[in-house]
Design a protein around this motif. Sequence first.
Motif, PDB file in Angstrom:
ATOM      1  N   PHE A 188     -26.085   1.695 -14.046  1.00 18.07           N
ATOM      2  CA  PHE A 188     -25.955   2.572 -15.207  1.00 18.07           C
ATOM      3  C   PHE A 188     -24.514   3.079 -15.324  1.00 18.07           C
ATOM      4  O   PHE A 188     -23.944   3.141 -16.415  1.00 18.07           O
ATOM      5  CB  PHE A 188     -26.920   3.748 -15.070  1.00 18.07           C
ATOM      6  CG  PHE A 188     -27.324   4.367 -16.389  1.00 18.07           C
ATOM      7  CD1 PHE A 188     -26.640   4.091 -17.562  1.00 18.07           C
ATOM      8  CD2 PHE A 188     -28.395   5.242 -16.456  1.00 18.07           C
ATOM      9  CE1 PHE A 188     -27.012   4.655 -18.771  1.00 18.07           C
ATOM     10  CE2 PHE A 188     -28.780   5.821 -17.651  1.00 18.07           C
ATOM     11  CZ  PHE A 188     -28.088   5.538 -18.815  1.00 18.07           C
ATOM     12  N   ILE A 189     -23.913   3.439 -14.202  1.00 15.07           N
ATOM     13  CA  ILE A 189     -22.528   3.905 -14.224  1.00 15.07           C
ATOM     14  C   ILE A 189     -21.569   2.758 -14.544  1.00 15.07           C
ATOM     15  O   ILE A 189     -20.663   2.894 -15.356  1.00 15.07           O
ATOM     16  CB  ILE A 189     -22.154   4.530 -12.857  1.00 15.07           C
ATOM     17  CG1 ILE A 189     -22.914   5.841 -12.654  1.00 15.07           C
ATOM     18  CG2 ILE A 189     -20.663   4.783 -12.763  1.00 15.07           C
ATOM     19  CD1 ILE A 189     -22.672   6.483 -11.312  1.00 15.07           C
ATOM     20  N   ALA A 190     -21.764   1.614 -13.868  1.00 12.11           N
ATOM     21  CA  ALA A 190     -20.917   0.418 -13.940  1.00 12.11           C
ATOM     22  C   ALA A 190     -19.699   0.586 -13.025  1.00 12.11           C
ATOM     23  O   ALA A 190     -18.915   1.529 -13.195  1.00 12.11           O
ATOM     24  CB  ALA A 190     -20.458   0.096 -15.350  1.00 12.11           C
ATOM     25  N   PRO A 191     -19.547  -0.309 -12.036  1.00 11.61           N
ATOM     26  CA  PRO A 191     -18.445  -0.203 -11.075  1.00 11.61           C
ATOM     27  C   PRO A 191     -17.058  -0.214 -11.701  1.00 11.61           C
ATOM     28  O   PRO A 191     -16.117   0.335 -11.146  1.00 11.61           O
ATOM     29  CB  PRO A 191     -18.655  -1.435 -10.177  1.00 11.61           C
ATOM     30  CG  PRO A 191     -20.098  -1.754 -10.295  1.00 11.61           C
ATOM     31  CD  PRO A 191     -20.456  -1.413 -11.709  1.00 11.61           C
ATOM     32  N   MET A 192     -16.936  -0.856 -12.872  1.00 13.35           N
ATOM     33  CA  MET A 192     -15.632  -0.910 -13.529  1.00 13.35           C
ATOM     34  C   MET A 192     -15.623  -0.084 -14.810  1.00 13.35           C
ATOM     35  O   MET A 192     -14.959  -0.419 -15.794  1.00 13.35           O
ATOM     36  CB  MET A 192     -15.243  -2.369 -13.808  1.00 13.35           C
ATOM     37  CG  MET A 192     -15.111  -3.212 -12.550  1.00 13.35           C
ATOM     38  SD  MET A 192     -14.424  -4.868 -12.828  1.00 13.35           S
ATOM     39  CE  MET A 192     -12.692  -4.478 -13.096  1.00 13.35           C
ATOM     40  N   ALA A 193     -16.333   1.036 -14.780  1.00 17.40           N
ATOM     41  CA  ALA A 193     -16.396   1.924 -15.946  1.00 17.40           C
ATOM     42  C   ALA A 193     -15.025   2.396 -16.431  1.00 17.40           C
ATOM     43  O   ALA A 193     -14.818   2.579 -17.636  1.00 17.40           O
ATOM     44  CB  ALA A 193     -17.292   3.122 -15.631  1.00 17.40           C
ATOM     45  N   PRO A 194     -14.040   2.627 -15.538  1.00 14.64           N
ATOM     46  CA  PRO A 194     -12.741   3.117 -16.011  1.00 14.64           C
ATOM     47  C   PRO A 194     -11.943   2.120 -16.846  1.00 14.64           C
ATOM     48  O   PRO A 194     -10.949   2.512 -17.471  1.00 14.64           O
ATOM     49  CB  PRO A 194     -11.980   3.431 -14.704  1.00 14.64           C
ATOM     50  CG  PRO A 194     -13.032   3.618 -13.682  1.00 14.64           C
ATOM     51  CD  PRO A 194     -14.123   2.653 -14.064  1.00 14.64           C
ATOM     52  N   VAL A 195     -12.338   0.851 -16.847  1.00 13.66           N
ATOM     53  CA  VAL A 195     -11.559  -0.180 -17.539  1.00 13.66           C
ATOM     54  C   VAL A 195     -11.309   0.200 -19.004  1.00 13.66           C
ATOM     55  O   VAL A 195     -10.186   0.098 -19.506  1.00 13.66           O
ATOM     56  CB  VAL A 195     -12.260  -1.547 -17.443  1.00 13.66           C
ATOM     57  CG1 VAL A 195     -11.649  -2.536 -18.428  1.00 13.66           C
ATOM     58  CG2 VAL A 195     -12.168  -2.089 -16.023  1.00 13.66           C
ATOM     59  N   GLY A 196     -12.344   0.652 -19.688  1.00 13.53           N
ATOM     60  CA  GLY A 196     -12.224   0.934 -21.118  1.00 13.53           C
ATOM     61  C   GLY A 196     -11.414   2.173 -21.448  1.00 13.53           C
ATOM     62  O   GLY A 196     -10.874   2.289 -22.553  1.00 13.53           O
ATOM     63  N   ILE A 197     -11.321   3.131 -20.516  1.00 17.52           N
ATOM     64  CA  ILE A 197     -10.617   4.385 -20.806  1.00 17.52           C
ATOM     65  C   ILE A 197      -9.392   4.574 -19.916  1.00 17.52           C
ATOM     66  O   ILE A 197      -8.793   5.655 -19.921  1.00 17.52           O
ATOM     67  CB  ILE A 197     -11.557   5.596 -20.656  1.00 17.52           C
ATOM     68  CG1 ILE A 197     -12.158   5.661 -19.242  1.00 17.52           C
ATOM     69  CG2 ILE A 197     -12.655   5.560 -21.701  1.00 17.52           C
ATOM     70  CD1 ILE A 197     -12.982   6.914 -19.006  1.00 17.52           C
ATOM     71  N   PHE A 198      -9.018   3.537 -19.183  1.00 18.19           N
ATOM     72  CA  PHE A 198      -7.860   3.647 -18.291  1.00 18.19           C
ATOM     73  C   PHE A 198      -6.613   4.078 -19.053  1.00 18.19           C
ATOM     74  O   PHE A 198      -5.883   4.991 -18.623  1.00 18.19           O
ATOM     75  CB  PHE A 198      -7.611   2.311 -17.587  1.00 18.19           C
ATOM     76  CG  PHE A 198      -6.279   2.232 -16.889  1.00 18.19           C
ATOM     77  CD1 PHE A 198      -6.076   2.864 -15.676  1.00 18.19           C
ATOM     78  CD2 PHE A 198      -5.216   1.533 -17.464  1.00 18.19           C
ATOM     79  CE1 PHE A 198      -4.844   2.810 -15.031  1.00 18.19           C
ATOM     80  CE2 PHE A 198      -3.983   1.471 -16.836  1.00 18.19           C
ATOM     81  CZ  PHE A 198      -3.796   2.107 -15.617  1.00 18.19           C
ATOM     82  N   GLY A 199      -6.333   3.439 -20.174  1.00 17.52           N
ATOM     83  CA  GLY A 199      -5.130   3.756 -20.950  1.00 17.52           C
ATOM     84  C   GLY A 199      -5.136   5.184 -21.459  1.00 17.52           C
ATOM     85  O   GLY A 199      -4.104   5.871 -21.425  1.00 17.52           O
ATOM     86  N   THR A 200      -6.291   5.644 -21.918  1.00 19.66           N
ATOM     87  CA  THR A 200      -6.402   7.016 -22.410  1.00 19.66           C
ATOM     88  C   THR A 200      -6.138   8.023 -21.293  1.00 19.66           C
ATOM     89  O   THR A 200      -5.400   9.003 -21.474  1.00 19.66           O
ATOM     90  CB  THR A 200      -7.810   7.259 -22.982  1.00 19.66           C
ATOM     91  OG1 THR A 200      -8.044   6.341 -24.056  1.00 19.66           O
ATOM     92  CG2 THR A 200      -7.953   8.680 -23.502  1.00 19.66           C
TER      93      THR A 200
END
Length: 322
Positions: free
Chosen positions: A31-43
């Motif tokens: 549910f969290i997803a191990p690579m969750a930061p990928v989409g908001i890394f730039g922000t």
Amino acid sequence: MASLRRTAEAGAGPLRRTLTFRDLLVYGLLFIAPMAPVGIFGTLQAKSHGAVALVYVVATVAMAFTAYAYAQMVRVAPQAGSVYTYARVGLGRGAGFVAGWMAMLDYLLIPAVAYLFSGIALHTLVPSVHPWVWTALAVVVTTLLNLWGVRTAARAGFAVLAMELVVLAVFVVAAVCVLVAHGAQRGWAAPFTGEGAFSPGAVLSAVSVAVLSYLGFDAIASFAEESAGGARRVARAVLTCLVVAGVLFAVQTYLAALLDPVPAAELAARPGEQGDAFYATAGAAVGGWLQKLVAASKAIGAAFAALAGQAAAGRLLFAMAR
């Protein structure tokens, strides 16, 4: 505490206790997803002035209070329904009713967005297939897995989670190799201290966005009546899931920040490039193959994050109806 436990156990239902500690951990991490930061890394990189790794350390500590609260409540009220059950047992049926439907919105909207993201991402990889076809396929496959049974869904989820962790491991190894061979784009401590003057306000502002990456670990508590080890195992899974996710998030954002050729200030001035910053960094530093591999992993992972959310929503409705 004893009276709360008696109230909770009064309406216990006949769910089968088949889920192991690993299964519970899989549902939470899916549910969290191990690579969750990928989409908001730039922000986050732009908001924190480059201290993106510190952002996830602080966010993990902040979310630890919520995780600890869930771990305590699941011992007192070891039933399906998570926050609905806790509000009902602790505050009464009215509060439980409101909390349950608010949580239901969470379990409806997050999977819906995840399915849509999966369809769009798969369309970018295979443009000949319309995104709505991919989206519908993701909904059908994950729904059938959930209907097949919680153990079957857990096994399929474990396979997808393993795939995501392998892709993350490939990124970590490739990033370390590039850093050893060519060095970092900025100081080794920069992902924790920021670029230029350190700004606590900027870090906390980014933390308010980063905590969204942790949405989902609470879904583990929804499976309290299906855990083979009882409430204690569920509590341990909630806390373990948060720690594992926090470590994975901090490591990948630390490496990505060291490889990112674009300074945080420049990224802040180009908001249109923030969404693709992680992919662009992976492609520029390692190669286009890693960029596509990460994109494919995120696309499939999003569909199975929706699977976990869908399963949690089913348990919530079951508890409320009962």
